[in-house]
Design an enzyme around this catalytic site. Structure first.
Site, PDB file in Angstrom:
ATOM      1  N   THR A 119       0.818  -1.218   0.000  1.00 29.82           N
ATOM      2  CA  THR A 119       0.000   0.000   0.000  1.00 29.82           C
ATOM      3  C   THR A 119       0.848   1.262   0.000  1.00 29.82           C
ATOM      4  O   THR A 119       1.964   1.280   0.550  1.00 29.82           O
ATOM      5  CB  THR A 119      -0.906   0.022   1.251  1.00 29.82           C
ATOM      6  OG1 THR A 119      -1.524   1.303   1.356  1.00 29.82           O
ATOM      7  CG2 THR A 119      -0.124  -0.225   2.527  1.00 29.82           C
ATOM      8  N   TYR A 143      -2.091   0.313   9.774  1.00 28.96           N
ATOM      9  CA  TYR A 143      -2.330  -0.391   8.511  1.00 28.96           C
ATOM     10  C   TYR A 143      -1.058  -0.363   7.656  1.00 28.96           C
ATOM     11  O   TYR A 143      -0.567  -1.404   7.197  1.00 28.96           O
ATOM     12  CB  TYR A 143      -3.502   0.260   7.771  1.00 28.96           C
ATOM     13  CG  TYR A 143      -3.672  -0.210   6.346  1.00 28.96           C
ATOM     14  CD1 TYR A 143      -3.967  -1.536   6.067  1.00 28.96           C
ATOM     15  CD2 TYR A 143      -3.522   0.678   5.276  1.00 28.96           C
ATOM     16  CE1 TYR A 143      -4.119  -1.973   4.759  1.00 28.96           C
ATOM     17  CE2 TYR A 143      -3.674   0.243   3.973  1.00 28.96           C
ATOM     18  CZ  TYR A 143      -3.966  -1.080   3.713  1.00 28.96           C
ATOM     19  OH  TYR A 143      -4.100  -1.505   2.417  1.00 28.96           O
TER      20      TYR A 143
HETATM   21  C1  UD1 Z   1      -6.181   4.157   2.487  1.00 33.20           C
HETATM   22  C2  UD1 Z   1      -4.800   3.722   2.158  1.00 33.20           C
HETATM   23  C3  UD1 Z   1      -4.802   2.852   0.963  1.00 33.20           C
HETATM   24  C4  UD1 Z   1      -5.684   1.704   1.223  1.00 33.20           C
HETATM   25  C5  UD1 Z   1      -7.062   2.202   1.586  1.00 33.20           C
HETATM   26  C6  UD1 Z   1      -7.912   1.048   2.007  1.00 33.20           C
HETATM   27  C7  UD1 Z   1      -3.374   5.529   2.928  1.00 33.20           C
HETATM   28  C8  UD1 Z   1      -2.620   6.717   2.534  1.00 33.20           C
HETATM   29  N1  UD1 Z   1      -4.001   4.891   1.937  1.00 33.20           N
HETATM   30  O1  UD1 Z   1      -6.631   5.005   1.513  1.00 33.20           O
HETATM   31  O2  UD1 Z   1      -3.512   2.369   0.723  1.00 33.20           O
HETATM   32  O3  UD1 Z   1      -5.731   0.871   0.106  1.00 33.20           O
HETATM   33  O4  UD1 Z   1      -7.017   3.081   2.665  1.00 33.20           O
HETATM   34  O5  UD1 Z   1      -8.905   1.445   2.873  1.00 33.20           O
HETATM   35  O6  UD1 Z   1      -3.408   5.179   4.080  1.00 33.20           O
HETATM   36  N2  UD1 Z   1     -12.505  10.876   2.732  1.00 33.20           N
HETATM   37  C9  UD1 Z   1     -13.517  11.751   3.027  1.00 33.20           C
HETATM   38  N3  UD1 Z   1     -14.761  11.238   3.304  1.00 33.20           N
HETATM   39  C10 UD1 Z   1     -15.013   9.897   3.318  1.00 33.20           C
HETATM   40  C11 UD1 Z   1     -13.956   9.012   3.012  1.00 33.20           C
HETATM   41  C12 UD1 Z   1     -12.716   9.532   2.744  1.00 33.20           C
HETATM   42  O7  UD1 Z   1     -13.325  12.964   3.042  1.00 33.20           O
HETATM   43  O8  UD1 Z   1     -16.152   9.492   3.607  1.00 33.20           O
HETATM   44  C13 UD1 Z   1     -11.186  11.407   2.374  1.00 33.20           C
HETATM   45  C14 UD1 Z   1     -10.045  10.952   3.231  1.00 33.20           C
HETATM   46  O9  UD1 Z   1      -9.885  11.784   4.340  1.00 33.20           O
HETATM   47  C15 UD1 Z   1      -8.895  11.018   2.224  1.00 33.20           C
HETATM   48  C16 UD1 Z   1      -9.541  10.656   0.905  1.00 33.20           C
HETATM   49  O10 UD1 Z   1     -10.914  10.925   1.070  1.00 33.20           O
HETATM   50  O11 UD1 Z   1      -8.396  12.320   2.125  1.00 33.20           O
HETATM   51  C17 UD1 Z   1      -9.385   9.206   0.509  1.00 33.20           C
HETATM   52  O12 UD1 Z   1      -9.767   8.393   1.617  1.00 33.20           O
HETATM   53  P1  UD1 Z   1     -10.104   6.844   1.430  1.00 33.20           P
HETATM   54  O13 UD1 Z   1     -10.921   6.660   0.212  1.00 33.20           O
HETATM   55  O14 UD1 Z   1     -10.660   6.354   2.726  1.00 33.20           O
HETATM   56  O15 UD1 Z   1      -8.718   6.166   1.149  1.00 33.20           O
HETATM   57  P2  UD1 Z   1      -7.312   6.341   1.907  1.00 33.20           P
HETATM   58  O16 UD1 Z   1      -7.495   6.445   3.374  1.00 33.20           O
HETATM   59  O17 UD1 Z   1      -6.559   7.424   1.226  1.00 33.20           O
END
Ligand code: UD1
Length: 334
Positions: A119, A143
């Site tokens: 990841t 993670y």
């Molecule tokens: C993370 C991991 C990635 C993994 C994935 C699996 C990191 C950097 N990346 O992705 O390797 O495969 O989790 O779960 O740790 N967000 C919102 N609202 C929401 C959901 C997300 O604002 O309801 C934002 C988050 O704060 C972030 C972005 O969207 O800035 C992406 O989040 P998300 O889709 O959850 O993935 P990651 O956490 O980046």
């Protein structure tokens, strides 16, 4: 001589099921091992399905020998970053300790090739927001640490034995297969594209933006979103590379550019024609501000080429899958 097979752990999950399907289309012999904790048997479209745990050593040993397995692709893992912050031992047990158990069986049974789902979270917060494979690995959540520890075990085992590995560091995956047969079905999903598409089809009342005070162009988190078909294809490239004698190595898998949370939500609104109810919430624990891949190595060394590098294509595919789940959830309900 018996034909060699590929054991895919977590092959009933979101990314694993797309890889299993592509392997089947390429004529490979595949065995999926999955405990169905988050996956679905209906998502396994090729090969044989076996219900079980990656850390069930006797089961794994039997599968490796019975099917003359020479390659293991290891997807089975917990993947929710905020949950890893609140329950770290769950992540070290399932992601790190189970990988060790699996590797022990691979070593005993003489598995030659190992392809590992790693990841982008291993990088933590890269100084420039762009990660290349040589960027220091400094995970900021359990993670990422649990996956990095598995990479280290692979590095050390490949030095001490004949096993060669490729670790693929995934950035942010989204979308579904081209015929909408399989997609992300995880209950209580947390990934942004999925959550936003669930909101667009009416499964959730609203979607939250976690943090609007990051040092990014619009203040919201920036990520490198990659279509699951392109991500799955990277695994087939890695397989060909190892079969050709390639050395153990680590590769980023993304597109090399990012979108903010606001841009993603805007695209979901454009694609669906639905005005989303959006709530502003504080930053989420464990989130870096910006994480974008440098993927030059993947293209130059594995010959991988992106086919779906377009946010509209990715979001449209994810939205189609949510509509399919709404109309016809057969096989994809927990
Ligand atoms: C993370 C991991 C990635 C993994 C994935 C699996 C990191 C950097 N990346 O992705 O390797 O495969 O989790 O779960 O740790 N967000 C919102 N609202 C929401 C959901 C997300 O604002 O309801 C934002 C988050 O704060 C972030 C972005 O969207 O800035 C992406 O989040 P998300 O889709 O959850 O993935 P990651 O956490 O980046």
């Amino acid at each position: 001589m018996r034909r060699h097979s590929i054991l895919v752990t977590g092959g009933a999950g979101y990314i694993g099921s797309h890889v299993v399907r592509q392997l089947g289309e390429a004529g490979e012999s595949v065995i999926t091992l999955d405990n169905l904790s988050t996956g679905f048997e209906a998502a396994v479209l090729s090969g044989k399905f076996v219900l079980g745990d990656t850390n069930d050593s006797s089961l794994v040993a039997r599968l490796l020998t019975e099917h003359a397995v020479d390659t293991v692709m290891h997807f089975a893992a917990h993947t929710v970053v905020p949950e890893s912050v609140s329950n770290p031992l769950k992540y070290y047990a399932n992601n790190t300790c189970s990988t060790r158990q699996l590797l022990e069986q691979c070593q005993r049974q003489g598995v030659k090739h190992f392809i590992f789902s790693s990841t982008a979270a291993v990088y933590g917060i890269p100084a420039t927001g762009i990660a290349i494979e040589t960027t220091p690995t400094l995970p900021i959540n359990p993670y990422g640490t649990s996956k990095l520890m598995s990479e280290w075990m692979l590095r050390d085992l490949s030095t001490a034995s004949d096993l060669r590995f490729v670790a693929l560091r995934y950035f942010n995956v989204a979308g579904c297969d081209p015929y909408t047969r399989i997609g992300q079905s995880t209950p209580k999903a947390t990934l942004l594209v999925k959550v936003a598409c669930e909101t667009a089809v009416g499964k959730r009342p609203w979607v939250a933006i976690f943090g609007n005070d990051y040092a990014t162009p619009d203040g919201t988190g920036v990520r490198d979103y990659i279509h699951v078909e392109d991500l799955a294809d990277a695994h087939l490239r890695a397989l060909a590379y190892l079969r050709d004698g390639g050395n153990s190595d680590v590769f980023n898998v993304g597109y090399g550019h990012g979108y903010s949370v606001k841009e993603v939500l805007q695209m979901v609104e454009n694609v669906s024609g639905v005005a989303l109810t959006i709530k502003q919430e504080p930053r989420r624990a464990g989130d870096p501000p910006s994480l974008i891949a440098n993927c030059d190595k993947l293209s130059s060394r594995l010959g991988w080429k992106a086919r779906y590098d377009d946010l509209k294509t990715i979001v449209s595919s994810a939205y189609l899958w949510e509509q399919r789940l709404l109309k016809d959830p057969r096989g994809f309900i927990k």
